[in-house]
Every structure is written in structure tokens, then in C-alpha cells.
Design a protein around this motif. Structure first.
Motif, PDB file in Angstrom:
ATOM      1  N   SER A   1     -59.742 -56.896 -54.316  1.00 10.81           N
ATOM      2  CA  SER A   1     -59.283 -57.000 -52.644  1.00 10.81           C
ATOM      3  C   SER A   1     -58.164 -56.202 -52.410  1.00 10.81           C
ATOM      4  O   SER A   1     -57.306 -55.616 -53.110  1.00 10.81           O
ATOM      5  N   VAL A   2     -58.170 -55.911 -51.108  1.00  6.01           N
ATOM      6  CA  VAL A   2     -57.371 -54.986 -50.448  1.00  6.01           C
ATOM      7  C   VAL A   2     -56.714 -55.877 -49.230  1.00  6.01           C
ATOM      8  O   VAL A   2     -57.528 -56.365 -48.629  1.00  6.01           O
ATOM      9  N   VAL A   3     -55.410 -55.650 -48.898  1.00  8.41           N
ATOM     10  CA  VAL A   3     -54.701 -56.400 -47.749  1.00  8.41           C
ATOM     11  C   VAL A   3     -54.429 -55.287 -46.873  1.00  8.41           C
ATOM     12  O   VAL A   3     -53.898 -54.221 -47.205  1.00  8.41           O
ATOM     13  N   ILE A   4     -54.943 -55.218 -45.587  1.00  4.00           N
ATOM     14  CA  ILE A   4     -54.601 -54.238 -44.489  1.00  4.00           C
ATOM     15  C   ILE A   4     -53.903 -54.876 -43.616  1.00  4.00           C
ATOM     16  O   ILE A   4     -54.681 -55.733 -42.557  1.00  4.00           O
ATOM     17  N   PRO A   5     -52.555 -54.535 -43.195  1.00  3.36           N
ATOM     18  CA  PRO A   5     -51.925 -55.428 -42.396  1.00  3.36           C
ATOM     19  C   PRO A   5     -52.007 -54.575 -40.880  1.00  3.36           C
ATOM     20  O   PRO A   5     -51.673 -53.519 -40.726  1.00  3.36           O
ATOM     21  N   VAL A   6     -52.651 -55.428 -39.855  1.00  2.31           N
ATOM     22  CA  VAL A   6     -53.073 -54.869 -38.488  1.00  2.31           C
ATOM     23  C   VAL A   6     -52.298 -55.742 -37.607  1.00  2.31           C
ATOM     24  O   VAL A   6     -52.755 -55.511 -36.369  1.00  2.31           O
TER      25      VAL A   6
ATOM     26  N   ASN B   1     -63.465 -56.509 -51.129  1.00  7.75           N
ATOM     27  CA  ASN B   1     -62.986 -57.268 -50.409  1.00  7.75           C
ATOM     28  C   ASN B   1     -61.922 -57.095 -49.399  1.00  7.75           C
ATOM     29  O   ASN B   1     -61.002 -56.490 -49.986  1.00  7.75           O
ATOM     30  N   ILE B   2     -61.902 -56.699 -48.020  1.00 11.21           N
ATOM     31  CA  ILE B   2     -60.975 -56.460 -47.236  1.00 11.21           C
ATOM     32  C   ILE B   2     -60.439 -57.476 -46.312  1.00 11.21           C
ATOM     33  O   ILE B   2     -61.157 -58.258 -45.759  1.00 11.21           O
ATOM     34  N   VAL B   3     -59.185 -57.787 -46.591  1.00  6.47           N
ATOM     35  CA  VAL B   3     -58.238 -58.961 -45.962  1.00  6.47           C
ATOM     36  C   VAL B   3     -57.661 -58.349 -44.875  1.00  6.47           C
ATOM     37  O   VAL B   3     -56.603 -57.427 -44.973  1.00  6.47           O
TER      38      VAL B   3
ATOM     39  N   ILE C   1     -65.427 -58.310 -45.120  1.00  8.39           N
ATOM     40  CA  ILE C   1     -64.312 -58.206 -44.059  1.00  8.39           C
ATOM     41  C   ILE C   1     -63.901 -59.756 -43.903  1.00  8.39           C
ATOM     42  O   ILE C   1     -64.615 -60.562 -43.273  1.00  8.39           O
ATOM     43  N   ILE C   2     -62.437 -59.796 -44.175  1.00 12.89           N
ATOM     44  CA  ILE C   2     -62.034 -61.426 -43.999  1.00 12.89           C
ATOM     45  C   ILE C   2     -60.765 -61.009 -43.197  1.00 12.89           C
ATOM     46  O   ILE C   2     -60.104 -60.212 -43.389  1.00 12.89           O
ATOM     47  N   SER C   3     -60.651 -61.985 -42.229  1.00 15.59           N
ATOM     48  CA  SER C   3     -59.285 -61.913 -41.269  1.00 15.59           C
ATOM     49  C   SER C   3     -58.525 -63.138 -41.405  1.00 15.59           C
ATOM     50  O   SER C   3     -58.950 -64.281 -41.685  1.00 15.59           O
ATOM     51  N   ILE C   4     -56.993 -63.030 -41.369  1.00 13.42           N
ATOM     52  CA  ILE C   4     -56.315 -64.110 -41.275  1.00 13.42           C
ATOM     53  C   ILE C   4     -55.193 -63.678 -40.313  1.00 13.42           C
ATOM     54  O   ILE C   4     -54.695 -62.556 -40.235  1.00 13.42           O
ATOM     55  N   ARG C   5     -54.626 -64.668 -39.812  1.00 14.49           N
ATOM     56  CA  ARG C   5     -53.576 -64.431 -38.667  1.00 14.49           C
ATOM     57  C   ARG C   5     -52.109 -64.320 -39.387  1.00 14.49           C
ATOM     58  O   ARG C   5     -51.904 -65.196 -40.127  1.00 14.49           O
TER      59      ARG C   5
ATOM     60  N   GLY D   1     -43.729 -57.092 -45.588  1.00 14.57           N
ATOM     61  CA  GLY D   1     -43.505 -58.171 -46.573  1.00 14.57           C
ATOM     62  C   GLY D   1     -44.118 -59.579 -46.247  1.00 14.57           C
ATOM     63  O   GLY D   1     -45.013 -59.931 -46.864  1.00 14.57           O
ATOM     64  N   HIS D   2     -43.959 -59.862 -44.960  1.00 15.99           N
ATOM     65  CA  HIS D   2     -44.469 -61.328 -44.491  1.00 15.99           C
ATOM     66  C   HIS D   2     -45.793 -61.139 -44.195  1.00 15.99           C
ATOM     67  O   HIS D   2     -46.723 -62.135 -44.441  1.00 15.99           O
ATOM     68  N   ALA D   3     -46.102 -59.900 -43.577  1.00 17.98           N
ATOM     69  CA  ALA D   3     -47.668 -59.915 -43.361  1.00 17.98           C
ATOM     70  C   ALA D   3     -48.624 -59.902 -44.809  1.00 17.98           C
ATOM     71  O   ALA D   3     -49.525 -60.455 -44.591  1.00 17.98           O
ATOM     72  N   ILE D   4     -48.034 -59.197 -45.664  1.00 16.02           N
ATOM     73  CA  ILE D   4     -48.848 -59.343 -46.969  1.00 16.02           C
ATOM     74  C   ILE D   4     -48.743 -60.763 -47.384  1.00 16.02           C
ATOM     75  O   ILE D   4     -49.778 -61.228 -48.073  1.00 16.02           O
ATOM     76  N   LEU D   5     -47.542 -61.405 -47.535  1.00 12.87           N
ATOM     77  CA  LEU D   5     -47.786 -62.903 -47.908  1.00 12.87           C
ATOM     78  C   LEU D   5     -48.699 -63.588 -47.124  1.00 12.87           C
ATOM     79  O   LEU D   5     -48.989 -64.613 -47.995  1.00 12.87           O
ATOM     80  N   CYS D   6     -48.891 -63.526 -46.051  1.00 11.73           N
ATOM     81  CA  CYS D   6     -49.850 -64.157 -45.392  1.00 11.73           C
ATOM     82  C   CYS D   6     -51.282 -64.249 -45.999  1.00 11.73           C
ATOM     83  O   CYS D   6     -52.171 -65.130 -45.830  1.00 11.73           O
ATOM     84  N   ALA D   7     -51.650 -63.173 -46.921  1.00  9.33           N
ATOM     85  CA  ALA D   7     -52.776 -62.999 -47.392  1.00  9.33           C
ATOM     86  C   ALA D   7     -52.968 -63.767 -48.734  1.00  9.33           C
ATOM     87  O   ALA D   7     -53.890 -63.919 -49.428  1.00  9.33           O
TER      88      ALA D   7
END
Length: 298
Positions: free
Chosen positions: A7-12, A53-55, A101-105, A113-119
Motif C-alpha cells: 500500500s501507498v499513502v498519498i496525502p492530497v 493499493n493507493i490510499v 483507489i481508496i479514500s479517507i478524509r 504527519g497527521h495526514a499519514i496517521l489518518c490512513a
């Protein structure tokens, strides 16, 4: 525990203030380099490295990013009707085959750091990569299937040691980046070295090297605990660099020297430079653009 990076986390979720006014209504990740938005290049990079897996850690104002990767039945039907087969193939390949493609707010803008922690609820107790979408790894100067993210992934899966991509920058520019202190400062491309410290935006007098962190990470799941214990710092935000420095106190971490170069597309000059360089190398545009540029006398 598996060392496979799936998986990869992409903060957008960021506001893209460095690119205003263009980003007032358009996410910076949807700004195009030649004919593709930045976010598509980054997703393609992850897929080329074997990560499916793209988060996306997103915000309510970023629906266009999710729409870009969704199926557009009306558009596809029109292209089919008009026998525009090459365009139809391009549209259908926007999301690489087999990619999820998976999204989380991210409800509050509390930093990278907080954005990554959301995942964390999606990733769970597994290693993962982090890709910053405004950093474009030049696809013409490296092989996305073997170099950079792919090489970091391979190294992590062999060693279970977290990897941070680094690139040399001018000494006068280190204050704009996170910088690493490494055992071997004479790194060659695709080489790695143990990290002794990570420093967020040091002055050029305090910087331990000119090796800047370049928006690509492969991280062990132990980073979750470090992120949870990291206090807000610069701009009252939770900084990923601070969390990695905390993690470094308990386990090793390595810097991986970039193959080729990156483009900082989060600022106007870097974005324009990437567009010009990519356009000049585009088979259908390059020679025409080069001819046009030669007519200018500015």
C-alpha cells in the motif's frame, strides 16, 4: 510479520497555497504536466513499483481527484461512438490495471504527519510507502520499475529497514527541506546509507549535509506509534520528519539516493520547468515546442 509493501499513502488534503490563485477551486494535484494531472503520474509510479493499493488522504474540496480515477461511462460511450479508440484507451488506462483507489478524509489540517496517521485504519499493522503528490520523479531519467520507489521497496523487503529518498540540493536551499545526516555523505545514485538524524528545514550553517528528503518514503508499521507521540511543531503541525527522528531512536533507518532527479511541482517555477522539460521530450509535442522556443527573443 510480512515485509511486503502493498500500500501507498498519498496525502492530497493540502490547500496548495504556493500555487494560488490556480488552486483556489482546483486541487493542486489536478494541475497538469503536459496532459496528465500530477496525481496520475504519482499513482502510475506506485503501480510501476508493484504497489496496488493507493490510499488517498483527502478533503471535502478534492472530489475531482476521486472522480478522475472513477469510470466515466458517458465520456467512454461518446468516444466509442466517435471511434476515437486511442483516446478511449487513454481514458480507460488512467487507473492502472489491478490498482485499488481508496479514500479517507483528513478532517483537520494538522500537517503531513497527521495526514499519514489518518490512513492507519486502512493500512493496519503493515509497512507502507508515502508519496507526496507535488514531487514528480522524472520518468525520463530513471526506470520506474526498478529505481527510486521500486528500489526502496526492494531494499525494505530485504531488510525491514525504513527508507527515505534523498537528493542533493544547493547549500543555500537546504532551509526549504528536511535534511538527513548520514554515515556516508558521498552517496552515488541508488546507493543507501544509515541515517544518523533528520532535521526539518535547517539553516545552511546548521545543516549536516545537502541531502534533502525528496517526497518518497517506505516505512515500517512502527512509525504509527512514533506519529501518535509526535507533538506539533512548525506551524503547529505534526511533522513527519519529527516522527521519523523519534522512530530513529529505537530502530535503524536508511537514506536512498535518487536515480535521476525530481521536480518540485508544488511551486510555480518548478511546475513550469517540469512542463517544459516533459513537453520537450513528448514525441508528439517536443519538436514543435522546441521550434517555437527558438523563435522567441525575450
Amino acid at each position: 510479520m510480512s515485509h511486503q509493501v502493498e500500500s501507498v499513502v498519498i496525502p492530497v488534503a493540502g490547500l496548495g497555497t504556493r500555487m494560488l490563485p490556480a488552486t483556489k477551486a482546483i486541487p493542486k494535484e489536478m494541475l497538469t504536466v503536459v496532459d496528465k494531472p500530477l496525481i496520475q503520474y504519482v499513482v502510475e509510479e506506485a503501480a510501476a513499483a508493484g504497489i496496488k493499493n493507493i490510499v488517498l488522504v483527502t478533503h471535502a474540496s478534492k472530489n475531482s481527484i476521486e472522480n478522475h480515477f472513477d469510470t466515466s461511462f458517458e465520456l467512454e460511450a461518446q468516444l466509442e461512438k466517435r471511434v476515437k479508440r486511442s483516446l478511449l484507451a487513454e481514458v480507460r488506462s488512467i487507473t492502472p490495471e489491478g490498482t485499488n483507489i481508496i479514500s479517507i478524509r483528513q478532517s483537520n489540517a494538522l500537517g503531513l504527519g497527521h495526514a499519514i496517521l489518518c490512513a492507519k485504519p486502512i493500512i493496519g499493522d503493515k509497512p507502507f510507502a508515502v508519496l507526496l503528490p507535488d514531487v514528480l520523479i522524472d520518468k525520463y531519467q530513471s526506470d520506474l520499475t526498478t529505481d527510486n520507489l521500486a528500489g526502496m521497496k526492494r531494499r525494505f523487503e530485504q531488510t525491514n529497514i525504513s527508507q527515505v529518498l534523498v537528493e542533493e540540493v544547493d547549500a543555500d536551499d537546504v532551509e526549504n527541506f528536511g535534511v538527513v545526516d548520514v554515515e556516508n555523505t558521498d552517496l552515488k545514485a541508488a546507493e543507501f546509507s544509515a541515517i544518523k538524524a533528520l532535521i526539518e528545514k535547517p539553516s545552511k550553517f546548521d545543516a549536516p549535509s545537502n541531502l534533502a528528503i525528496t517526497g518518497r518514503y517506505v516505512l515500517a508499521s512502527s512509525v504509527w506509534e512514533a506519529l501518535e507521540f509526535t507533538l506539533p511543531s512548525v506551524n503547529d503541525e505534526i511533522q513527519l520528519t519529527d516522527a521519523l527522528q523519534l522512530l530513529l531512536q529505537s530502530e535503524p533507518m536508511e537514506a536512498y539516493k535518487i536515480v535521476g532527479r525530481s521536480h518540485d511541482c508544488g511551486n510555480k517555477l518548478g511546475f513550469l520547468q517540469a512542463n517544459i522539460e516533459y513537453s520537450l521530450l513528448e514525441p508528439n509535442l517536443g519538436k514543435h515546442l522546441r521550434s517555437f522556443l527558438q523563435t522567441l527573443s525575450l
